[in-house]
Design a protein around this motif. Structure first.
Motif, PDB file in Angstrom:
ATOM      1  N   VAL A  27       1.448  41.407  40.693  1.00 23.11           N
ATOM      2  CA  VAL A  27       0.931  40.092  40.011  1.00 23.11           C
ATOM      3  C   VAL A  27      -0.466  39.312  40.917  1.00 23.11           C
ATOM      4  N   VAL A  28      -1.433  39.160  40.599  1.00 23.80           N
ATOM      5  CA  VAL A  28      -3.083  39.420  41.426  1.00 23.80           C
ATOM      6  C   VAL A  28      -3.666  38.737  40.805  1.00 23.80           C
ATOM      7  N   ALA A  29      -4.689  38.172  41.879  1.00 26.39           N
ATOM      8  CA  ALA A  29      -5.727  37.365  41.473  1.00 26.39           C
ATOM      9  C   ALA A  29      -6.280  37.615  40.092  1.00 26.39           C
ATOM     10  N   GLY A  30      -6.241  36.639  39.618  1.00 25.53           N
ATOM     11  CA  GLY A  30      -6.749  37.348  37.957  1.00 25.53           C
ATOM     12  C   GLY A  30      -6.259  37.112  36.621  1.00 25.53           C
ATOM     13  N   ASP A  31      -4.985  37.493  37.269  1.00 22.55           N
ATOM     14  CA  ASP A  31      -3.967  38.331  35.785  1.00 22.55           C
ATOM     15  C   ASP A  31      -4.148  36.905  35.048  1.00 22.55           C
ATOM     16  N   ARG A  32      -3.672  37.540  34.186  1.00 24.80           N
ATOM     17  CA  ARG A  32      -3.021  36.127  32.741  1.00 24.80           C
ATOM     18  C   ARG A  32      -1.583  36.555  32.684  1.00 24.80           C
ATOM     19  N   VAL A  33      -0.662  36.050  33.053  1.00 26.51           N
ATOM     20  CA  VAL A  33       1.162  35.779  32.829  1.00 26.51           C
ATOM     21  C   VAL A  33       1.419  35.454  32.100  1.00 26.51           C
ATOM     22  N   LEU A  34       2.296  35.624  31.627  1.00 24.62           N
ATOM     23  CA  LEU A  34       3.102  35.370  30.726  1.00 24.62           C
ATOM     24  C   LEU A  34       4.957  34.968  31.556  1.00 24.62           C
ATOM     25  N   GLU A  35       5.640  33.531  31.708  1.00 24.73           N
ATOM     26  CA  GLU A  35       6.550  33.928  31.985  1.00 24.73           C
ATOM     27  C   GLU A  35       7.614  33.113  30.077  1.00 24.73           C
ATOM     28  N   GLY A  55      -7.295  33.401  37.221  1.00 25.51           N
ATOM     29  CA  GLY A  55      -6.540  33.718  36.228  1.00 25.51           C
ATOM     30  C   GLY A  55      -5.247  32.272  35.182  1.00 25.51           C
ATOM     31  N   GLU A  56      -4.572  32.664  34.898  1.00 22.54           N
ATOM     32  CA  GLU A  56      -4.088  31.996  33.796  1.00 22.54           C
ATOM     33  C   GLU A  56      -2.509  32.151  33.748  1.00 22.54           C
ATOM     34  N   VAL A  57      -1.455  30.973  33.331  1.00 26.71           N
ATOM     35  CA  VAL A  57       0.002  31.190  33.934  1.00 26.71           C
ATOM     36  C   VAL A  57       0.129  30.678  32.288  1.00 26.71           C
ATOM     37  N   VAL A  58       1.093  31.200  31.709  1.00 28.71           N
ATOM     38  CA  VAL A  58       1.951  30.439  30.371  1.00 28.71           C
ATOM     39  C   VAL A  58       3.258  30.643  30.493  1.00 28.71           C
ATOM     40  N   GLY A  59       3.977  29.911  30.646  1.00 27.15           N
ATOM     41  CA  GLY A  59       5.487  29.119  30.673  1.00 27.15           C
ATOM     42  C   GLY A  59       5.897  28.862  29.110  1.00 27.15           C
ATOM     43  N   VAL A  60       7.038  30.068  28.306  1.00 30.24           N
ATOM     44  CA  VAL A  60       7.403  29.416  27.229  1.00 30.24           C
ATOM     45  C   VAL A  60       9.066  28.895  27.869  1.00 30.24           C
ATOM     46  N   ASP A  61       9.683  27.991  26.815  1.00 32.13           N
ATOM     47  CA  ASP A  61      10.905  28.183  27.223  1.00 32.13           C
ATOM     48  C   ASP A  61      11.738  27.181  25.823  1.00 32.13           C
ATOM     49  N   ARG A  62      12.591  27.482  25.352  1.00 31.35           N
ATOM     50  CA  ARG A  62      12.924  27.314  24.229  1.00 31.35           C
ATOM     51  C   ARG A  62      13.752  25.595  24.181  1.00 31.35           C
ATOM     52  N   SER A  63      13.978  25.033  25.591  1.00 31.47           N
ATOM     53  CA  SER A  63      14.484  24.035  26.141  1.00 31.47           C
ATOM     54  C   SER A  63      13.403  22.776  25.958  1.00 31.47           C
ATOM     55  N   ARG A  64      13.000  22.096  25.618  1.00 35.36           N
ATOM     56  CA  ARG A  64      11.935  20.666  25.605  1.00 35.36           C
ATOM     57  C   ARG A  64      11.947  19.995  26.566  1.00 35.36           C
ATOM     58  N   ALA A  97      -0.859  40.055  19.557  1.00 34.07           N
ATOM     59  CA  ALA A  97      -1.182  41.232  21.083  1.00 34.07           C
ATOM     60  C   ALA A  97      -1.825  41.041  21.576  1.00 34.07           C
ATOM     61  N   HIS A  98      -1.616  41.737  22.751  1.00 33.31           N
ATOM     62  CA  HIS A  98      -2.066  42.084  24.327  1.00 33.31           C
ATOM     63  C   HIS A  98      -3.041  41.571  24.886  1.00 33.31           C
ATOM     64  N   ARG A  99      -1.687  40.051  24.701  1.00 35.77           N
ATOM     65  CA  ARG A  99      -3.115  38.759  25.356  1.00 35.77           C
ATOM     66  C   ARG A  99      -2.604  38.691  26.524  1.00 35.77           C
ATOM     67  N   PHE A 100      -1.717  38.943  27.587  1.00 38.32           N
ATOM     68  CA  PHE A 100      -1.773  38.892  28.846  1.00 38.32           C
ATOM     69  C   PHE A 100      -1.531  40.420  29.871  1.00 38.32           C
ATOM     70  N   ASP A 101      -1.709  39.916  30.824  1.00 39.28           N
ATOM     71  CA  ASP A 101      -1.706  40.847  31.564  1.00 39.28           C
ATOM     72  C   ASP A 101      -0.334  41.522  32.344  1.00 39.28           C
ATOM     73  N   ALA A 102       0.300  40.219  31.962  1.00 38.09           N
ATOM     74  CA  ALA A 102       1.776  40.785  33.022  1.00 38.09           C
ATOM     75  C   ALA A 102       2.272  40.167  31.940  1.00 38.09           C
ATOM     76  N   ALA A 103       3.670  40.579  31.945  1.00 33.70           N
ATOM     77  CA  ALA A 103       4.755  39.178  30.753  1.00 33.70           C
ATOM     78  C   ALA A 103       5.720  39.385  31.698  1.00 33.70           C
ATOM     79  N   LEU A 104       6.673  37.993  32.403  1.00 26.87           N
ATOM     80  CA  LEU A 104       7.957  38.367  32.971  1.00 26.87           C
ATOM     81  C   LEU A 104       9.518  37.539  32.379  1.00 26.87           C
ATOM     82  N   ALA A 105      10.254  37.632  32.830  1.00 22.51           N
ATOM     83  CA  ALA A 105      11.438  37.064  32.631  1.00 22.51           C
ATOM     84  C   ALA A 105      12.111  36.569  33.577  1.00 22.51           C
ATOM     85  N   ILE A 106      12.135  36.226  34.241  1.00 23.87           N
ATOM     86  CA  ILE A 106      13.364  35.444  35.863  1.00 23.87           C
ATOM     87  C   ILE A 106      14.903  35.231  35.583  1.00 23.87           C
TER      88      ILE A 106
END
Ligand SMILES: C[S@@+](CC[C@H](N)C(=O)[O-])C[C@H]1O[C@@H](n2cnc3c(N)ncnc32)[C@H](O)[C@@H]1O
Length: 254
Positions: A27-35, A55-64, A97-106
């Motif tokens: 993950v580098v400077a300027g990336d749009r990343v989804l977790e 850059g931009e970071v978007v996090g999603v979770d099913r737990s509100r 589709a194609h919205r992010f530079d990287a998508a991660l699940a940790i």
């Protein structure tokens, strides 16, 4: 659970292996990343530092509930790029589709009933040439020093089989990414190591003992005997716990 995720996130050995994986993705400077499965935002805050202000970071979770806690904690983060947190299921991501530079699940895939469905969604929302990365523990490979090895295995394997969709998720991640159509798959194996019984490790093992009782794996006095055995090992300065983490990354074909 929120307190447990934050305590794990703060544990130095855990922070090191999480950050090593983010550099491995990379993950580098300027990336749009989804977790996907961001929980309280431990990784979101690391990502925010890495992607910087452009850059931009978007996090999603099913737990509100966890997302509410993540919003508070991410507001407190000092240097904040664009961070968005949304309720969503990893199997149905609310992004084009194609919205992010990287998508991660940790440490998420091991909890998921249909891992391939989630990873395919992560691939869909990643741009061609972008990276999809997953990191999980593998609960088939936990080493703990304890005077009663059989009891330790009964508790550790028995509880893991009850609470994870796939306790051996870690070792399966490269194959999962290949099945999702990714190229150039790489694997980083890392080890969480504790020789002093860190607060997070202590809570983790106490929770294992409690759950072993609630799942009927052992009775309460056996669980207590197991915890007493750990205390004795720690007092002798002989405690070791290691847990393997596997981080796999692939590239979305052009
Ligand atoms: C062990 S936590 C990991 C949180 C965070 N990634 C971290 O490392 O601190 C797993 C998270 O995945 C979320 N989760 C599990 N299945 C999910 C799914 N299908 N879609 C979205 N989130 C999910 C859970 O609600 C939980 O917050």
């Amino acid at each position: 659970m929120a307190a447990g995720l934050e305590a794990r996130g703060r544990t130095p050995a855990h922070a090191r292996l999480r950050r090593r994986f983010l550099r491995f993705v990379p993950v580098v400077a300027g990336d749009r990343v989804l977790e996907v499965g961001c929980g309280t935002g431990v990784v979101v805050r690391d990502l925010a530092t890495l992607v910087g202000r452009r850059g931009e970071v978007v996090g999603v979770d099913r737990s509100r509930l966890l997302l509410d806690r993540a919003r508070e904690l991410c507001r407190e983060a000092a240097r904040r790029p664009r961070i968005a947190l949304r309720a969503a299921d990893g199997a149905r991501l609310p992004f084009a589709a194609h919205r992010f530079d990287a998508a991660l699940a940790i440490t998420v895939i091991l909890h998921v009933a249909d891992p391939l469905g989630v990873v395919r969604e992560m691939v869909r929302v990643t741009r061609p040439g972008g990276r999809v990365g997953v990191q999980d523990q593998d609960f088939g490979v936990v080493a703990i020093t304890h005077p009663d090895r059989t009891l330790t295995e009964r508790i550790m394997h028995g509880v893991a089989a009850h609470i994870y969709a796939e306790p051996h998720s870690g070792r399966r991640l490269p194959g999962l990414l290949r099945a999702a159509g990714l190229d150039g798959i790489r694997l980083l194996t890392d080890v969480y190591q504790d020789t002093t019984l860190e607060p997070w490790t202590k809570t983790f093992l106490e929770r294992r003992a409690e759950r072993a009782v609630s799942f009927g794996i052992v009775d309460a006095s056996t669980a207590q005997r197991w915890l007493d055995g750990l205390t004795e090992v720690v007092a002798r300065g002989a405690f070791v716990l290691t847990l393997n983490y596997y981080g796999a990354v692939g590239t979305k074909p052009a």
